[in-house]
Design an enzyme around this catalytic site. Structure first.
Site, PDB file in Angstrom:
ATOM      1  N   THR A   1      -4.957   3.661  -0.515  1.00 26.88           N
ATOM      2  CA  THR A   1      -5.218   2.256  -0.159  1.00 26.88           C
ATOM      3  C   THR A   1      -6.570   2.084   0.516  1.00 26.88           C
ATOM      4  O   THR A   1      -7.133   3.051   1.059  1.00 26.88           O
ATOM      5  CB  THR A   1      -4.136   1.763   0.829  1.00 26.88           C
ATOM      6  OG1 THR A   1      -4.266   0.359   1.007  1.00 26.88           O
ATOM      7  CG2 THR A   1      -4.258   2.436   2.184  1.00 26.88           C
TER       8      THR A   1
ATOM      9  N   GLY B   1       1.500  -2.550   6.961  1.00 27.69           N
ATOM     10  CA  GLY B   1       1.644  -1.173   7.405  1.00 27.69           C
ATOM     11  C   GLY B   1       2.182  -1.033   8.811  1.00 27.69           C
ATOM     12  O   GLY B   1       2.965  -0.119   9.106  1.00 27.69           O
TER      13      GLY B   1
ATOM     14  N   THR C   1       4.233  -0.308   0.179  1.00 23.42           N
ATOM     15  CA  THR C   1       3.080  -1.190   0.237  1.00 23.42           C
ATOM     16  C   THR C   1       3.478  -2.343   1.161  1.00 23.42           C
ATOM     17  O   THR C   1       4.659  -2.530   1.452  1.00 23.42           O
ATOM     18  CB  THR C   1       2.704  -1.749  -1.160  1.00 23.42           C
ATOM     19  OG1 THR C   1       3.834  -2.465  -1.687  1.00 23.42           O
ATOM     20  CG2 THR C   1       2.331  -0.639  -2.123  1.00 23.42           C
ATOM     21  N   GLY C   2       2.496  -3.126   1.585  1.00 22.10           N
ATOM     22  CA  GLY C   2       2.807  -4.249   2.470  1.00 22.10           C
ATOM     23  C   GLY C   2       2.303  -3.992   3.880  1.00 22.10           C
ATOM     24  O   GLY C   2       1.486  -3.088   4.105  1.00 22.10           O
TER      25      GLY C   2
ATOM     26  N   SER D   1      -7.550  -3.477  -3.548  1.00 20.41           N
ATOM     27  CA  SER D   1      -6.739  -2.998  -2.430  1.00 20.41           C
ATOM     28  C   SER D   1      -6.710  -1.481  -2.366  1.00 20.41           C
ATOM     29  O   SER D   1      -6.029  -0.915  -1.520  1.00 20.41           O
ATOM     30  CB  SER D   1      -5.307  -3.533  -2.555  1.00 20.41           C
ATOM     31  OG  SER D   1      -4.609  -2.898  -3.600  1.00 20.41           O
TER      32      SER D   1
ATOM     33  N   ARG E   1      -9.091   1.217  11.841  1.00 20.94           N
ATOM     34  CA  ARG E   1      -7.635   0.975  11.845  1.00 20.94           C
ATOM     35  C   ARG E   1      -7.036   1.816  10.696  1.00 20.94           C
ATOM     36  O   ARG E   1      -7.509   1.800   9.584  1.00 20.94           O
ATOM     37  CB  ARG E   1      -7.336  -0.502  11.628  1.00 20.94           C
ATOM     38  CG  ARG E   1      -5.841  -0.860  11.417  1.00 20.94           C
ATOM     39  CD  ARG E   1      -5.467  -0.888   9.940  1.00 20.94           C
ATOM     40  NE  ARG E   1      -4.118  -1.413   9.707  1.00 20.94           N
ATOM     41  CZ  ARG E   1      -3.509  -1.372   8.528  1.00 20.94           C
ATOM     42  NH1 ARG E   1      -4.105  -0.844   7.486  1.00 20.94           N
ATOM     43  NH2 ARG E   1      -2.300  -1.866   8.390  1.00 20.94           N
ATOM     44  N   VAL E   2      -5.988   2.549  11.017  1.00 18.19           N
ATOM     45  CA  VAL E   2      -5.263   3.292   9.997  1.00 18.19           C
ATOM     46  C   VAL E   2      -3.856   2.708   9.932  1.00 18.19           C
ATOM     47  O   VAL E   2      -3.201   2.525  10.961  1.00 18.19           O
ATOM     48  CB  VAL E   2      -5.222   4.800  10.341  1.00 18.19           C
ATOM     49  CG1 VAL E   2      -4.275   5.542   9.427  1.00 18.19           C
ATOM     50  CG2 VAL E   2      -6.634   5.400  10.239  1.00 18.19           C
ATOM     51  N   GLY E   3      -3.415   2.400   8.732  1.00 13.89           N
ATOM     52  CA  GLY E   3      -2.095   1.800   8.571  1.00 13.89           C
ATOM     53  C   GLY E   3      -1.034   2.844   8.290  1.00 13.89           C
ATOM     54  O   GLY E   3      -1.116   3.994   8.735  1.00 13.89           O
ATOM     55  N   ASP E   4      -0.053   2.436   7.507  1.00 17.48           N
ATOM     56  CA  ASP E   4       1.040   3.356   7.198  1.00 17.48           C
ATOM     57  C   ASP E   4       0.693   4.343   6.092  1.00 17.48           C
ATOM     58  O   ASP E   4       1.237   5.456   6.041  1.00 17.48           O
ATOM     59  CB  ASP E   4       2.301   2.562   6.807  1.00 17.48           C
ATOM     60  CG  ASP E   4       2.065   1.608   5.633  1.00 17.48           C
ATOM     61  OD1 ASP E   4       0.901   1.222   5.408  1.00 17.48           O
ATOM     62  OD2 ASP E   4       3.050   1.246   4.951  1.00 17.48           O
TER      63      ASP E   4
ATOM     64  N   THR F   1      -2.121  -1.814  -1.737  1.00 14.02           N
ATOM     65  CA  THR F   1      -2.003  -0.357  -1.731  1.00 14.02           C
ATOM     66  C   THR F   1      -1.420   0.032  -3.080  1.00 14.02           C
ATOM     67  O   THR F   1      -0.866  -0.813  -3.772  1.00 14.02           O
ATOM     68  CB  THR F   1      -0.989   0.059  -0.633  1.00 14.02           C
ATOM     69  OG1 THR F   1      -1.487  -0.334   0.638  1.00 14.02           O
ATOM     70  CG2 THR F   1      -0.704   1.554  -0.614  1.00 14.02           C
TER      71      THR F   1
HETATM   72  N1  GLY Z   1       0.308  -0.712   3.603  1.00 15.44           N
HETATM   73  C1  GLY Z   1      -1.093  -0.686   3.646  1.00 15.44           C
HETATM   74  C2  GLY Z   1      -1.636  -0.904   4.993  1.00 15.44           C
HETATM   75  O1  GLY Z   1      -1.042  -1.592   5.803  1.00 15.44           O
HETATM   76  O2  GLY Z   1      -2.693  -0.371   5.275  1.00 15.44           O
END
Ligand code: GLY
Length: 398
Positions: A259, A295, A292-293, A114, A269-272, A241
């Site tokens: 992550t 995003g 984590t989790g 991850s 795609r970019v997450g949190d 993450t």
């Molecule tokens: N928290 C990691 C993501 O959603 O990319």
């Protein structure tokens, strides 16, 4: 049903969430290891947040907190992430440098699918990495998004912080920047394991649904959930993450998050994780929070920022984390994101430290679908260990 009780009466009175939150009653002592009870002794600011808590240099018990992989992954070495960071912090090294050396272990470990090398690739089979870091005392930050070909994106995030006037560089530009800073650019960051899992996922979905975002989401997610149920990938690695935050004896607080993002995401795609305020937020005067989790759920409310703001208003890290989780629950209304109980069908987890060294790990759910407890990593004077995340909601996300 047990009920979560806010530790700090001020935040309880302000937000009157006590009766609305269904979760475990906490063992308060657990959250005070290495810290100061209820913020009385070290002069935490009042609820208005007008004044930062005054911390006497050398008076804080250093601590490092991280997601569970900060304890379990060692990349074949002797020390895990939180031990490595803690050992450097108590030696007097810069807190952010210590944390980044810690997460580098996880980024390089091919067993953690991850983060970093061997992370889950996107839907096209390409590993794209996100990371950001924040330095509390220096009030500096940097991040990279959708970076390809560099195993340790946290190092590049720190270079963005230290060597540019910017906070976030993404995609091809981030790779060009890394190359110019002397990083080796690799063709492919898949490990044999991450490639095999991607192929398995690809085989299960109908790529024609790619044109229909809603159907594709359901098809892709269902395939992934089946793989989790079949034990092919751990639930943590779908959204996986590492976030790692630490504080030294002088009250210097920093954080880093890194992550490979959501498994098999739409390319770029970019997450949190690399977004300041979402995957990480540090205010050197008040505290740090990272996640984590899922995003997207966190991005919508910029919850790490929310948590640090809550601490600025006087909340204990645990109460601040619970406020963010409650916000996520309130904002989750789309049917596709709800389980049969009408609650979020995913988890988000936060790792929180305040200026006094008090800490907490919180999660929407305290259990995985398997019934196993969700845990986070802590390292302090008592050594490195896993502790249960404090849940907002009972059971698991399914
Ligand atoms: N928290 C990691 C993501 O959603 O990319």
């Amino acid at each position: 049903m047990r009920t979560y009780q806010f530790i700090n009466e001020q935040s309880f009175n302000t937000f009157t969430l006590r009766k609305q939150i269904m979760t475990n009653k906490i063992n308060r002592r657990k959250f005070l290891i290495g810290g100061t009870a209820l913020g009385v002794a070290s002069g935490i600011s009042n609820i208005s947040g007008a004044q930062a808590p005054s911390i006497k240099k050398g008076s804080v018990k250093p601590v490092v907190v991280a997601s569970g992989n900060g304890h379990t992954m060692k990349n074949g070495g002797k020390f895990n992430c939180v031990e490595t960071a803690y050992n450097r912090i108590v030696r007097g090294d810069d807190v952010l440098d210590a944390l980044i050396e810690g997460v580098n272990i996880v980024e390089l470990d091919p067993l953690d699918a991850s983060v970093g090398f061997g992370g889950r690739p996107n839907a096209n089979g390409v590993v794209q990495l996100d990371s950001c870091c924040m330095h509390g005392p220096k009030k500096q930050a940097g991040g990279v998004g959708a970076l390809e070909g560099v195993r340790m994106p946290s190092l590049v995030a720190r270079d963005v912080m230290e060597k540019t006037d910017h906070h976030l560089i993404v995609g091809k530009g981030a790779q060009d920047f890394a190359r110019n800073m002397g990083y080796k650019i690799e063709d492919d960051l898949n490990s044999d394991r991450s490639r095999k899992m991607w192929l398995d996922w690809k085989r299960r979905i109908d790529p024609e649904h790619y044109l229909d975002p809603e159907k594709r989401e359901v098809a892709g997610r269902n395939a992934a959930m089946d793989m989790i149920k079949e034990g092919i990938i751990p639930e943590d690695e779908y959204y996986g993450t590492i976030n790692c935050n630490g504080i030294n004896a002088d009250g210097d607080i920093c954080g880093v998050t890194t992550t490979s993002g959501l498994a098999w995401k739409i390319p770029s795609r970019v997450g949190d994780s690399p977004i300041l305020g979402a995957g990480l937020y540090v205010d050197g005067n008040y505290g740090a929070a990272g996640s984590t989790g899922r995003g997207e759920a966190n991005l919508y409310g910029l919850c790490s920022y929310l948590i640090v703001e809550e601490m600025r208003r006087g909340s204990h890290p645990l109460d601040a984390g619970m406020t963010a989780l409650k916000r996520i629950q309130e904002n989750t209304v789309e049917k596709r994101l709800l389980n049969e109980r009408g609650l979020p069908n995913f988890s988000v987890n936060f790792y929180v430290i305040d200026k006094q060294g008090r800490f907490a790990g919180v999660a929407l759910y305290g259990e995985y679908a398997s019934g196993e407890p969700r845990k986070y990593a802590v390292c302090d004077e008592n050594g490195s260990r896993l502790e249960d995340l404090e849940p907002l909601l009972s059971g698991s996300s399914v």
